[in-house]
Design an enzyme around this catalytic site. Structure first.
Site, PDB file in Angstrom:
ATOM      1  N   ARG A 144       0.834  -1.204   0.000  1.00 30.74           N
ATOM      2  CA  ARG A 144       0.000   0.000   0.000  1.00 30.74           C
ATOM      3  C   ARG A 144       0.867   1.252   0.000  1.00 30.74           C
ATOM      4  NH1 ARG A 144      -3.404   0.391   5.010  1.00 30.74           N
ATOM      5  NH2 ARG A 144      -1.476  -0.327   5.958  1.00 30.74           N
ATOM      6  N   SER A 149       8.689  -4.931   6.102  1.00 32.23           N
ATOM      7  CA  SER A 149       8.430  -6.049   7.028  1.00 32.23           C
ATOM      8  C   SER A 149       9.320  -7.255   6.750  1.00 32.23           C
ATOM      9  CB  SER A 149       6.953  -6.444   6.947  1.00 32.23           C
ATOM     10  OG  SER A 149       6.137  -5.339   7.228  1.00 32.23           O
ATOM     11  N   ASP A 173       6.721  -3.366  10.678  1.00 32.06           N
ATOM     12  CA  ASP A 173       5.270  -3.315  10.865  1.00 32.06           C
ATOM     13  C   ASP A 173       4.854  -3.552  12.312  1.00 32.06           C
ATOM     14  OD1 ASP A 173       6.113  -5.908  10.782  1.00 32.06           O
ATOM     15  OD2 ASP A 173       4.566  -6.635   9.428  1.00 32.06           O
TER      16      ASP A 173
END
Length: 902
Positions: free
Chosen positions: A523, A587, A641
């Protein structure tokens, strides 16, 4: 065509023509005899009423659970197994208990490839005082007879499986369980110096159907007409509200002998029926059975003869002590007397003389008519009830011949008249309650062995509390090793400093970009922070996918694709060419020496882009931006994350000091004391440490907990031998573990009838989201079947669906427990760091597995509470931690940097 298995117990005479019956009555020498017999006879006009009442009650029972036996045996599975039980030779005992006598049978299934079954049996009597005594006395007597039989057959030293035909209304929840009788019998036989293994409790009607079903799988109804009467049939699961599933069929034992106990037969019952019922052991019960079965027909005839004698219609008005004695007229007399030929009259004379009477020819003729009328009514009522069953299932197939040709021929005619749209054929069951019980037991024994094998395999995936405590302790040790400068390189848990030491103070404001990269899709977000009395966070985002070839191509291709997507997003937001700070949620395991730098240690989650490991991902991103020359990034903060999740929840709850991700992958971070982080200078305060616990086990710490399925999944992954803990927990791998279990079961013939689909062989086809869907408590088995059909398993059964659900449950439970054990290690370390007897702390959680699986979170929390009882942990679901959290960290870092420059 519908086929019905019929076990006869006596010969009855049946004619569907009312005119014939009336003609016989009119041949009588006295009009009052005609009236009495005509009142006993159940006319054609009355049968539709029985049929209608029985059909209505049947539908009510199926929905409101009026059946006493309810839904006892899944014969869909039993039938499937019947065709293969001869693959293995075996001996089985059968115990047939249903009346004043019972049988013990030794049934031998031959293994010569032919459908051959050999039986030896012996009949034992049950004395009346035992029948009316206690249950202990009854089962002691049965055990004694069993002991005699096994000793006689020379099988006393063998522990043979036993099929128990228990022909009484029972509450049955499993094939091998009926109330406490199973355990009582098994315990009693142990005291008798021999042992049995009861694996199936079978109703005689089910045994009858299964016996005929062994020879012809079209048989779908079992009918008993003997000492008692009953029927069973294959009902659609969707009509049985008691069962959770609505797929396939199950054998339902109707226990129709109790039909009429609610008054439904009051208009058809005569004074004789009422007198018979009043003198029975169970007044007001089994009223339908008392109008049909062999236990009562002889007594009904006797009552009629007594009435006719008292009214001077027979025997010159004389009675005898024998005739007045209850049950002196045996039902078997009817078989011989109702014969139309002279033999019938001769039999009548003999029976009457044995009762102390001196009958005339007219007396013999009248007695013969009474027998014919009583048995005809019984056959008509039985036909009406059977027609109701046929109407219930409509598509049934057939019935067997009775050894009494008149009964089967006339019963068939009456059934055809009542339900002309059902083509029915009768098949005679050969020893249904004995052989049938043994056949069901043979199947049940095979199924029990398969069940034991399945459970043995699944037990390798089940963890005990001691094992979970050991996992907790091992993780704790690896955390300490990861924090130490001396052992950091050797530790599987790297305990990476995040350089996040400040939290938002409310003065952060402005526009910030966030890039969330952690899987096959990522995203780009625009986060707008507004400071003041009311802190406002406004977010916009867009999702982009990463092609597989890009994930495993070159680093330049990967980061060029990411920058292209950022440019597209800025144009989408009307901010083309803008220069903004960016929080990069990356991540993957990284080594950070500062907030705006992240050295990729190794790819995980299916990424293998070359030229990236050992490089600074911020530099790789900025180089790609410079190549594109469309926009610029003022500042880039590398954010894990889990840290983003902790910061997002910490923005709302200051007690949040742990961030946990359980999604495609899994990881955790927490606030560690600076004095314990030897990789960073300084001893005061705290810093968020990225544990990177997915790699726990890479040094063999989990070897004694890994199963064959874990090894297969690991060997076929993109990073064999790496991220072992993550591969036992995260959403990326759970579906694959389940798939390998299902394949193993199928290859061993324990699932899907041993038939493997090509799609099931496809790696990754069983998505982890299927686990969440399958484990929903209210999910109908029909939806589980639809998932299996997606896997090419179109022939799966209801039992297959149940087993697939169990596999999913076991795999997901283990994952949640392992996660809970790891979390227990983290919070206990925080508590001990601060020298607290009790710790109260909040854990921010994100990840699709945690949020969407119906039971994962509760199992994880239960495990945590059990393994870390001194920690009171609150869970806070993160709302976009990897996006909003990254922006918040970037905003804080940008604020601190600006303040430093000023």
């Amino acid at each position: 065509m519908g086929w019905v298995a019929l076990q006869p117990g006596y010969s009855v005479w049946l004619d569907s023509s009312l005119a014939v019956i009336k003609a016989i009555v009119l041949l009588g020498t006295h009009k009052r005899i005609q009236i009495i017999l005509y009142n006993v006879f159940c006319s054609d006009e009355g049968l539709p009423t029985v049929l209608s009442c029985r059909s209505t009650e049947s539908s009510v029972e199926l929905s409101d659970l009026v059946f006493v036996w309810k839904c006892s045996v899944n014969c869909e599975t039993l039938w499937t197994q019947l065709c293969v039980i001869l693959d293995k030779q075996g001996e089985f005992l059968a115990l047939d208990l249903g009346g004043s006598n019972f049988r013990v049978l030794l049934v031998k299934v031959m293994a010569n490839g032919e459908q051959k079954v050999e039986m030896e049996s012996q009949i034992y009597a049950v004395p009346e005082h035992i029948m009316r005594g206690s249950g202990t006395e009854l089962f002691d007597h049965i055990a004694d007879c069993l002991a005699h039989f096994v000793d006689k057959m020379g099988i006393k030293d063998k522990k043979l499986p036993l099929g128990f035909t228990f022909s009484f209304p029972c509450q049955q929840t499993k094939l091998d369980e009926v109330s406490h009788y199973k355990s009582h019998l098994a315990k009693t036989t142990t005291y008798k110096d021999f042992d049995i293994d009861i694996v199936a409790v079978v109703n005689d009607t089910v045994g009858t159907m299964m016996t005929c079903g062994y020879d012809d799988q079209h048989c779908e109804i079992g009918l008993i007409v003997g000492t008692g009467t009953n029927a069973c049939y294959m009902e659609q699961m969707r009509n049985i509200d008691l069962m959770d599933s609505d797929d396939g069929r199950m054998c339902v034992n109707t226990e129709w002998g109790a039909f009429g106990d609610d008054g439904a037969l009051d208009d058809l019952r005569t004074d004789f029926d009422q007198d018979l019922d009043a003198g029975s052991l169970n007044p007001g019960k089994q009223l339908f059975e008392k109008m049909i079965s062999g236990m009562y027909m002889g007594e009904l005839v006797r009552l009629i003869l007594v009435r006719m004698a008292k009214e001077h219609l027979l025997f010159q008005g004389k009675t005898t002590a024998e005739l007045l004695t209850t049950e002196s007229f045996n039902t078997k007399y009817i078989y011989a007397i109702e014969n139309d030929k002279l033999e019938g009259l001769a039999s009548a004379e003999k029976v009457l003389r044995d009762l102390g009477l001196d009958p005339t020819v007219e007396d013999c003729i009248g007695t013969q008519r009474v027998c014919q009328i009583v048995s005809t009514r019984a056959a008509h009522l039985c036909a009406a009830a059977l027609a109701a069953v046929l109407r219930q299932i409509r598509d049934n197939k057939g019935t067997e011949k009775s050894p009494f040709p008149r009964f089967s021929r006339r019963l068939n005619k009456m059934v055809r008249r009542l339900v002309p749209d059902c083509d029915v054929r009768f098949l005679q069951s050969q020893d249904g309650s004995g052989k049938g019980a043994a056949m069901v037991t043979a199947v049940a024994y095979r199924l029990a062995a398969q069940h034991a094998e399945r459970q043995h395999i699944l037990d390798t995936l089940r963890l005990s509390r001691a094992q979970l405590l050991e996992v907790k302790e091992r993780i704790r040790k690896e955390m300490v090793r990861g924090l130490s400068r001396q052992t950091h390189k050797q530790a599987s848990v790297k305990m990476l400093p995040s350089y996040v030491r400040s939290t938002p103070d409310g003065t952060e404001h402005g526009d910030f970009l966030a890039l969330d990269l952690g899987g096959s899709s990522f995203r780009v977000l625009l986060v707008r922070l507004r400071s003041g009395k009311r802190q406002i966070v406004d977010m916009h985002h867009k999702i982009y996918s990463i092609p597989q070839e890009t994930m495993q191509g070159t680093g330049e291709e990967l980061f060029s694709h990411i920058v292209h997507c950022i440019g597209d997003f800025l144009e989408y937001m009307g901010m083309r060419g803008a220069s903004l700070p960016l929080g990069f949620t990356f991540s993957f395991p990284c080594h950070q020496s500062k907030l705006d730098q992240g050295i990729l240690l190794k790819w995980t989650k299916g990424f293998k882009a070359s030229g990236c490991e050992g490089q600074d991902v911020v530099t790789l991103l900025k180089d790609a931006v410079h190549r594109r020359r469309e926009f610029d990034l003022k500042f880039v903060a590398v954010v894990n994350d889990t840290v983003g999740t902790m910061m997002t929840c910490g923005y709302e709850d200051p007690k949040c000091e742990v961030g946990l991700i359980v999604g495609t992958g899994t990881n955790i971070c927490y606030m560690e004391e600076m004095q314990n982080i030897e990789l960073v200078e300084g001893d005061t305060g705290r810093m968020c440490v990225n544990v990177e616990w997915g790699a726990f086990g890479d040094n063999g710490e989990l070897d004694d907990f890994c199963t064959q399925f874990d090894h297969i999944v690991d060997d076929c992954s993109n990073n064999p031998g790496k991220q072992r803990y993550e591969k036992m927990i995260s959403g990326m791998y759970l579906g694959e573990i389940v798939r390998n279990v299902l394949m193993d079961f199928t290859a061993k013939g324990l699932l899907f009838r041993g038939k493997m689909s090509e799609r099931l062989k496809t790696r990754g086809i069983f998505e982890t989201k299927f686990l969440s869907q399958i484990e929903r408590d209210r999910l109908a088995m029909r939806q589980v079947r639809s998932i299996l059909q997606h896997l090419g398993l179109t022939g799966s059964t209801c039992d297959d669906s149940v087993l697939v659900k169990e596999v999913c449950t076991v795999v997901a439970r283990r994952a949640a427990q392992l996660c809970g054990a790891g979390l227990a290690a983290v919070v206990d370390k925080i508590r001990e760091n601060r020298n607290l007897n009790r710790l109260s702390i909040t854990v921010g959680v994100d990840g699709t597995l945690y949020k969407t699986h119906p039971h994962f979170s509760s199992i994880m929390q239960e495990t945590l509470q059990d393994l870390a009882p001194q920690c009171q942990v609150t869970f806070h679901k993160s709302e976009d931690g990897s996006g909003k959290g990254a922006a918040l960290i970037t905003a804080v870092a940008y604020r601190v940097q600006s303040e430093g420059q000023q």
